[in-house]
Design a protein around this motif. Structure first.
Motif, mmCIF file in Angstrom:
data_model
loop_
_atom_site.group_PDB
_atom_site.id
_atom_site.type_symbol
_atom_site.label_atom_id
_atom_site.label_comp_id
_atom_site.label_asym_id
_atom_site.label_seq_id
_atom_site.Cartn_x
_atom_site.Cartn_y
_atom_site.Cartn_z
ATOM 1 N N PHE A 22 0.855 -1.183 0.000
ATOM 2 C CA PHE A 22 0.000 0.000 0.000
ATOM 3 C C PHE A 22 0.891 1.232 0.000
ATOM 4 O O PHE A 22 2.101 1.154 0.246
ATOM 5 C CB PHE A 22 -0.947 0.006 1.210
ATOM 6 C CG PHE A 22 -0.247 -0.154 2.532
ATOM 7 C CD1 PHE A 22 0.182 0.952 3.242
ATOM 8 C CD2 PHE A 22 -0.013 -1.415 3.074
ATOM 9 C CE1 PHE A 22 0.835 0.807 4.466
ATOM 10 C CE2 PHE A 22 0.620 -1.566 4.289
ATOM 11 C CZ PHE A 22 1.052 -0.455 4.987
ATOM 12 N N SER A 87 -8.679 8.536 3.339
ATOM 13 C CA SER A 87 -7.740 7.421 3.452
ATOM 14 C C SER A 87 -8.470 6.140 3.817
ATOM 15 O O SER A 87 -9.676 6.131 4.075
ATOM 16 C CB SER A 87 -6.662 7.737 4.487
ATOM 17 O OG SER A 87 -7.238 7.897 5.766
ATOM 18 N N ARG A 88 -7.708 5.037 3.846
ATOM 19 C CA ARG A 88 -8.238 3.745 4.250
ATOM 20 C C ARG A 88 -7.450 3.275 5.473
ATOM 21 O O ARG A 88 -6.371 3.802 5.767
ATOM 22 C CB ARG A 88 -8.139 2.739 3.109
ATOM 23 C CG ARG A 88 -8.801 3.236 1.834
ATOM 24 C CD ARG A 88 -8.956 2.133 0.820
ATOM 25 N NE ARG A 88 -9.873 1.102 1.280
ATOM 26 C CZ ARG A 88 -11.198 1.233 1.272
ATOM 27 N NH1 ARG A 88 -11.751 2.345 0.834
ATOM 28 N NH2 ARG A 88 -11.968 0.253 1.690
ATOM 29 N N ASP A 104 -2.969 5.707 1.929
ATOM 30 C CA ASP A 104 -3.645 6.477 0.886
ATOM 31 C C ASP A 104 -4.352 5.592 -0.134
ATOM 32 O O ASP A 104 -5.491 5.846 -0.505
ATOM 33 C CB ASP A 104 -2.635 7.388 0.160
ATOM 34 C CG ASP A 104 -2.007 8.397 1.100
ATOM 35 O OD1 ASP A 104 -2.676 8.771 2.079
ATOM 36 O OD2 ASP A 104 -0.851 8.795 0.871
ATOM 37 N N ARG A 105 -3.647 4.551 -0.613
ATOM 38 C CA ARG A 105 -4.247 3.708 -1.647
ATOM 39 C C ARG A 105 -3.569 2.350 -1.632
ATOM 40 O O ARG A 105 -2.435 2.207 -1.171
ATOM 41 C CB ARG A 105 -4.117 4.341 -3.035
ATOM 42 C CG ARG A 105 -2.689 4.599 -3.474
ATOM 43 C CD ARG A 105 -2.618 5.523 -4.668
ATOM 44 N NE ARG A 105 -1.269 5.644 -5.201
ATOM 45 C CZ ARG A 105 -0.337 6.420 -4.677
ATOM 46 N NH1 ARG A 105 -0.610 7.134 -3.598
ATOM 47 N NH2 ARG A 105 0.862 6.488 -5.227
ATOM 48 N N THR A 106 -4.287 1.363 -2.140
ATOM 49 C CA THR A 106 -3.769 0.005 -2.171
ATOM 50 C C THR A 106 -2.755 -0.168 -3.291
ATOM 51 O O THR A 106 -2.742 0.572 -4.276
ATOM 52 C CB THR A 106 -4.910 -1.002 -2.359
ATOM 53 O OG1 THR A 106 -5.646 -0.654 -3.540
ATOM 54 C CG2 THR A 106 -5.842 -0.984 -1.176
ATOM 55 N N LEU A 253 -4.761 2.766 -11.668
ATOM 56 C CA LEU A 253 -5.135 1.979 -10.503
ATOM 57 C C LEU A 253 -5.550 0.559 -10.854
ATOM 58 O O LEU A 253 -5.806 -0.249 -9.958
ATOM 59 C CB LEU A 253 -6.288 2.667 -9.754
ATOM 60 C CG LEU A 253 -5.980 4.051 -9.166
ATOM 61 C CD1 LEU A 253 -7.223 4.624 -8.498
ATOM 62 C CD2 LEU A 253 -4.824 3.985 -8.180
ATOM 63 N N ASP A 272 -9.770 -1.433 -9.861
ATOM 64 C CA ASP A 272 -8.922 -1.075 -8.719
ATOM 65 C C ASP A 272 -9.131 -2.102 -7.620
ATOM 66 O O ASP A 272 -10.059 -2.904 -7.669
ATOM 67 C CB ASP A 272 -9.221 0.347 -8.193
ATOM 68 C CG ASP A 272 -10.663 0.511 -7.706
ATOM 69 O OD1 ASP A 272 -11.391 -0.505 -7.632
ATOM 70 O OD2 ASP A 272 -11.065 1.641 -7.402
ATOM 71 N N SER A 275 -10.362 -3.266 -0.869
ATOM 72 C CA SER A 275 -9.978 -3.582 0.506
ATOM 73 C C SER A 275 -9.980 -5.084 0.738
ATOM 74 O O SER A 275 -10.295 -5.877 -0.150
ATOM 75 C CB SER A 275 -10.931 -2.910 1.505
ATOM 76 O OG SER A 275 -12.222 -3.486 1.420
#
Length: 499
Positions: A22, A87-88, A104-106, A253, A272, A275
């Motif tokens: 990530f 965010s995650r 921020d992102r996977t 993505l 994308d 999660s």
């Protein structure tokens, strides 16, 4: 023929670990999948903890359990990214606690041999926030320590519920399952985590004689030919577009979810990765069957109680049983794997192994072999200087686990001394069972180099070096990003300091 994953010899597959990567700002990090409980969006309700450091965002409730949330960008001294609300949170299991890590992102899900991960782990219980790293040729990903995350100063220690508590002894243990969710034409779909071989970025694909409107080509995954299927078109949905990325100013993505059954592989192109979703059997709803329907979408995870979108699970068994998918998997195996596999493995065995070096700054750029570094810590303020110690010894520090002798490299190598060590970093190395800390101005990056790229320092340059520095510098590399970098021989340094 490039591919984002490193090579793994066939004989080492028994020692494979799965990592999820990530991004935090421009930094790419990873965690072993077995310590990830799930990934959720940033919660609506977060309770701040009084007097907690700014990198502790607060606490939130996850199915009756309080989870502390850690902001890595603040902890690592990075600039704040897109804001917490966008965010995650990766929920990480560590010993008997849970901790949430904002990102921020996977990135990707990578299946790696343990020999590919360079460990920073020290003897005993001494371990830093970054416990290792691996080199993916084009970039280096650093591995976070779940154990260290739970022990970051100021993070509340909230015990997670144990199934062995008295209130639960008479109940049947609840089985928690996991899926990896992703978007396909704005629909939230998922595949069971245990069925996923890897998840990789979409590379430039090789042309396939079996290409059509659904199969865009194939990619090489450590000697295996993986056909890449546009999952949207396969399911009769609107495709995310051509293989070429539409906007060069935006990050692509899209990912390829690689599945494997026996010797056959398929790669599913998705929009994308969203999660990791945990669920119980009570949340699982069966999809109604319709005459003529292939049964590819078998179940749905009901998340209405949490006001979250339901997740539809793809059956990998039904997918591989589909005649079209089976034809692609077998066809690419027969066409592109047989005849190349032996050559590929021979090339892997004969190719010199890359070395990973950590670049740091004194008054110039230098580097050390990364496996020689136990951990990187902030400068200590409680140093005790032994009587009679030479000028380059700043002192000894007790971190509660062991004693570390801190060496001022600038003084040792005759450079201009700094007024304070407050803003310096300390590279901790071990020699003959003892720990030594090397003070540096900053840590710049981690790079992978070929052994053949190292050259001996020309005598004309060596003659102008400090006599002490000359004893520990023998080679130099020319980095495209950093220019000339001097390679420090840590073993030579330690032997001289301890004799």
């Amino acid at each position: 023929m490039g591919h984002p994953s490193p090579n793994v010899a066939a004989h080492s597959r028994h020692d494979i670990r799965l990592f999820g990567s990530f991004h935090v700002g421009d930094l790419e990090l990873a965690l072993p999948v077995d310590v990830l409980q799930e990934v959720v969006g940033f919660p609506e309700a977060v309770t701040r903890v009084p007097l907690a450091p700014d990198y502790v965002a607060g606490l939130f409730m996850l199915r009756g359990t309080m989870v502390p949330v850690l902001c890595l960008d603040r902890l690592l001294g990075l600039a704040d990214g897109q804001g917490l609300r966008g965010s995650r949170v990766a929920v990480v299991k560590s010993e008997h606690t849970l901790v949430g890590v904002c990102f921020d992102r996977t990135g990707e899900m990578l299946r790696l041999d343990s020999s590919q991960v360079v460990s920073f782990a020290a003897e005993g219980d001494a371990i830093g926030l970054i416990e290792g790293a691996f080199d993916l040729e084009s970039r280096i990903i650093q591995v976070l320590s779940a154990k260290a995350l739970a022990r970051v100063p100021g993070v509340p220690q909230v015990p997670r519920p144990q199934s062995s508590q008295p209130d639960y002894r008479q109940r049947t243990p609840v089985r928690i399952r996991k899926v990896v969710s992703f978007h396909v034409d704005r629909r939230l779909l998922a595949i069971p985590m245990e069925d996923i071989h890897e998840i990789v970025r979409l590379p430039t694909l090789e042309h396939s004689v079996l290409s059509d409107a659904v199969c865009h080509g194939w990619l090489e995954l450590r000697g295996a030919a993986v056909p890449v299927i546009d999952l949207a078109r396969f399911l009769g949905l609107e495709s995310s577009g051509a293989v070429e990325h539409q906007d060069p100013d935006m990050e692509d993505l899209r990912r390829v979810v690689v599945l494997r059954k026996d010797d056959g592989y398929v790669g599913l192109l998705v929009d994308d990765i969203v999660s990791i979703v945990s669920y119980t059997d009570e949340q699982l709803l069966s999809m109604p069957m319709v005459n003529g329907q292939a049964g590819m979408l078998a179940h749905c995870i009901n998340r209405r109680a949490s006001d979250m979108e339901d997740v539809t699970i793809i059956s990998t068994e039904a997918l591989f049983a589909d005649p079209y998918m089976a034809h692609l998997a077998k066809g690419h195996h027969d066409l592109y794997l047989v005849g190349e596999e032996n050559t590929h493995h021979t090339e892997v065995r004969s190719k010199p192994s890359r070395e990973t070096w950590l670049i740091f700054k004194l008054d110039r750029l230098m580097a050390v072999r990364i496996e020689q570094v136990v951990e990187i810590v902030e400068s200590h303020g409680t140093l005790v200087r032994p009587p009679g110690a030479p000028s380059h010894v700043c002192g000894v520090v007790n971190d509660g686990r062991s004693l570390t002798t801190v060496i001022d490299l600038r003084t040792l190598y005759g450079m201009e001394a700094t007024e304070s060590l407050d803003n310096t970093k300390i590279l901790v190395v071990q020699h003959n069972g003892h720990r030594y800390g090397l003070t540096v101005a900053s840590v710049e990056s981690i790079v992978g180099i070929e052994p053949g790229a190292k050259i001996r320092i020309p005598s004309l340059v060596a003659n102008h070096l400090n006599p002490e520095l000359k004893k520990d510098l023998h080679e130099v590399i020319d980095s495209p990003e950093h220019g000339s970098v001097l390679l420090l021989d840590v073993l030579s340094l330690m032997q001289r300091l301890t004799e």
